[in-house]
Design an enzyme around this catalytic site. Structure first.
Site, PDB file in Angstrom:
ATOM      1  N   GLY A 117      22.502  44.551  48.177  1.00  0.00           N
ATOM      2  CA  GLY A 117      21.233  43.978  47.760  1.00  0.00           C
ATOM      3  C   GLY A 117      21.402  42.990  46.626  1.00  0.00           C
ATOM      4  O   GLY A 117      22.433  42.943  45.945  1.00  0.00           O
ATOM      5  N   ASP A 118      20.362  42.188  46.387  1.00  0.00           N
ATOM      6  CA  ASP A 118      20.460  41.150  45.360  1.00  0.00           C
ATOM      7  C   ASP A 118      20.702  41.735  43.972  1.00  0.00           C
ATOM      8  O   ASP A 118      21.548  41.233  43.218  1.00  0.00           O
ATOM      9  CB  ASP A 118      19.219  40.253  45.368  1.00  0.00           C
ATOM     10  CG  ASP A 118      17.908  41.030  45.256  1.00  0.00           C
ATOM     11  OD1 ASP A 118      17.939  42.283  45.268  1.00  0.00           O
ATOM     12  OD2 ASP A 118      16.858  40.381  45.174  1.00  0.00           O
ATOM     13  N   ASN A 119      19.995  42.802  43.632  1.00  0.00           N
ATOM     14  CA  ASN A 119      20.185  43.392  42.305  1.00  0.00           C
ATOM     15  C   ASN A 119      21.530  44.108  42.203  1.00  0.00           C
ATOM     16  O   ASN A 119      22.166  44.102  41.135  1.00  0.00           O
ATOM     17  CB  ASN A 119      19.049  44.361  41.989  1.00  0.00           C
ATOM     18  CG  ASN A 119      17.723  43.648  41.815  1.00  0.00           C
ATOM     19  OD1 ASN A 119      17.638  42.666  41.080  1.00  0.00           O
ATOM     20  ND2 ASN A 119      16.693  44.109  42.495  1.00  0.00           N
TER      21      ASN A 119
END
Length: 366
Positions: A117-119
């Site tokens: 995921g991006d985070n």
């Protein structure tokens, strides 16, 4: 059961929505994948999901890293069977399909990383892969997330209890209104970014009693979906463009500080904040973060933390190196932009945070 609340943005509530509102499409549901997992499927032909992104579905028990049968069956008996195999991000999603090898001119097998995921990638790309560091993103929305060696579960559901993409956990807070609010004020007065910063910097900390609740799009944390923005404490002395600029930048940062208090209550105590996002380009905002969060703040030489994190994650897979070791070598802090908290202002903003939190609860708490 799973360590996360059932927020509308997570996958589990979306599947239930599909069942209720588009039953003909729900009947066709065969596989549940997130976008990057679908790309990996196209590349490899395999259905997989790594633990970090899987925890953001609210279908994964973050404590055991397994799909939660009770939650899946609460939606429908068929849901569990649509979920892919879950795996560590340290394992590949697969290898590139033979027809794509030929089409793109590769002569040897190509390993496809699991990604994340991006985070989760942002944490790797900011070196947030060991206790002490925390990443804060000042974008359209705002996020705070930190490394944890064991699951961090907020009984109030305000801090998301995610797994990370290194084999640990990534408790995370998200707010809806950060630069969306400051940009609105900047455009309202026709200012450049420098003019906005100069106007806000000319006003004393605390904005002479003016408080801005920045809930222009409702709010996710605190959970006030029907909230709106509020200017409180207006007087003839502080009803100026500069005060509005100062109150806005303070209000959105105090919104993130609400989450910082929650982190500390849950035992996550950052010793350094790694700052990313558009707001991190502002010297005033960097110092304000240090003062409000009560911790040193530093930016990075490579501002695209998630992109760098994705590259590090893939490199760790190919070279069979540890992600923390690679992050220590490849993530570089911008020491020229380090800011230290000023205790007298940290105390001032602690009082303002308490007042802002109480005002929000009075107006918007159910």
């Amino acid at each position: 059961l799973v360590g996360n609340a059932m927020l509308p943005g997570f996958t589990a509530p979306k599947i239930l929505w599909l069942k209720r509102h588009e039953p003909e499409n729900f009947a066709r549901l065969a596989h549940t994948l997130l976008p990057h997992d679908y790309l990996n499927f196209v590349l490899t032909g395999t259905f997989t999901m790594e633990f970090g992104d899987a925890s953001g579905t609210a279908l994964l028990d973050i404590k055991t890293r397994t799909w939660s049968a009770p939650v899946a069956s609460a939606i429908d008996a068929k849901v569990l069977g649509t979920l892919p195999a879950v795996q560590s991000s340290r394992e590949p999603a697969g290898t590139l399909r033979d027809d794509l090898l030929t089409r793109w001119g590769f002569t040897a097998p190509v390993v496809v990383s699991a990604g994340g995921g991006d985070n989760m990638m942002g944490a790797i790309g900011t070196g947030n892969v060991q206790p002490g560091a925390m990443t804060a993103s000042l974008g359209t929305s705002g996020t705070l997330y930190a490394y944890a060696a064991s699951p961090v579960i907020d009984p109030d559901g305000e801090i998301a209890g995610f797994c990370d993409s290194t084999g640990a956990w990534l408790p995370l807070l998200c707010t809806m209104n950060v630069t969306v609010a400051t940009e609105h004020v900047r455009k309202l007065f026709g200012w450049s970014h420098d003019q906005f910063e100069q106007a806000a910097a000319a006003i004393a900390p605390g904005a002479d009693g003016l408080t801005f609740l920045p809930y222009l799009q409702g709010e996710r944390t605190p959970n006030y979906p029907n909230a709106s923005g509020v200017l409180h404490g207006l007087t003839t002395a502080n009803y100026t463009p500069g005060h509005l600029a100062r109150a806005t930048i303070e209000g959105v940062t105090l919104g993130l500080a609400y989450g910082m208090e929650k982190f500390r209550h849950l035992g996550v105590n950052p010793t350094e904040i790694r700052l990313i996002g558009g707001g991190s380009r502002s010297a005033l905002w960097r110092q304000l973060c240090a003062d409000i969060f009560g911790a040193p703040v530093v930016t990075l030489e490579q501002s695209e933390g998630a992109a760098l994190g994705g590259a590090i994650q893939a490199l760790a897979l190919v070279e069979e190196q540890s992600i923390p070791a690679l992050a220590a070598r490849l993530v570089r802090l911008n020491e020229a932009e380090r800011c230290l908290p000023r205790p007298e202002l940290t105390a001032l903003y602690a009082e303002k945070l308490a007042a802002q939190t109480a005002l929000g609860r009075t107006l918007f708490a159910a």
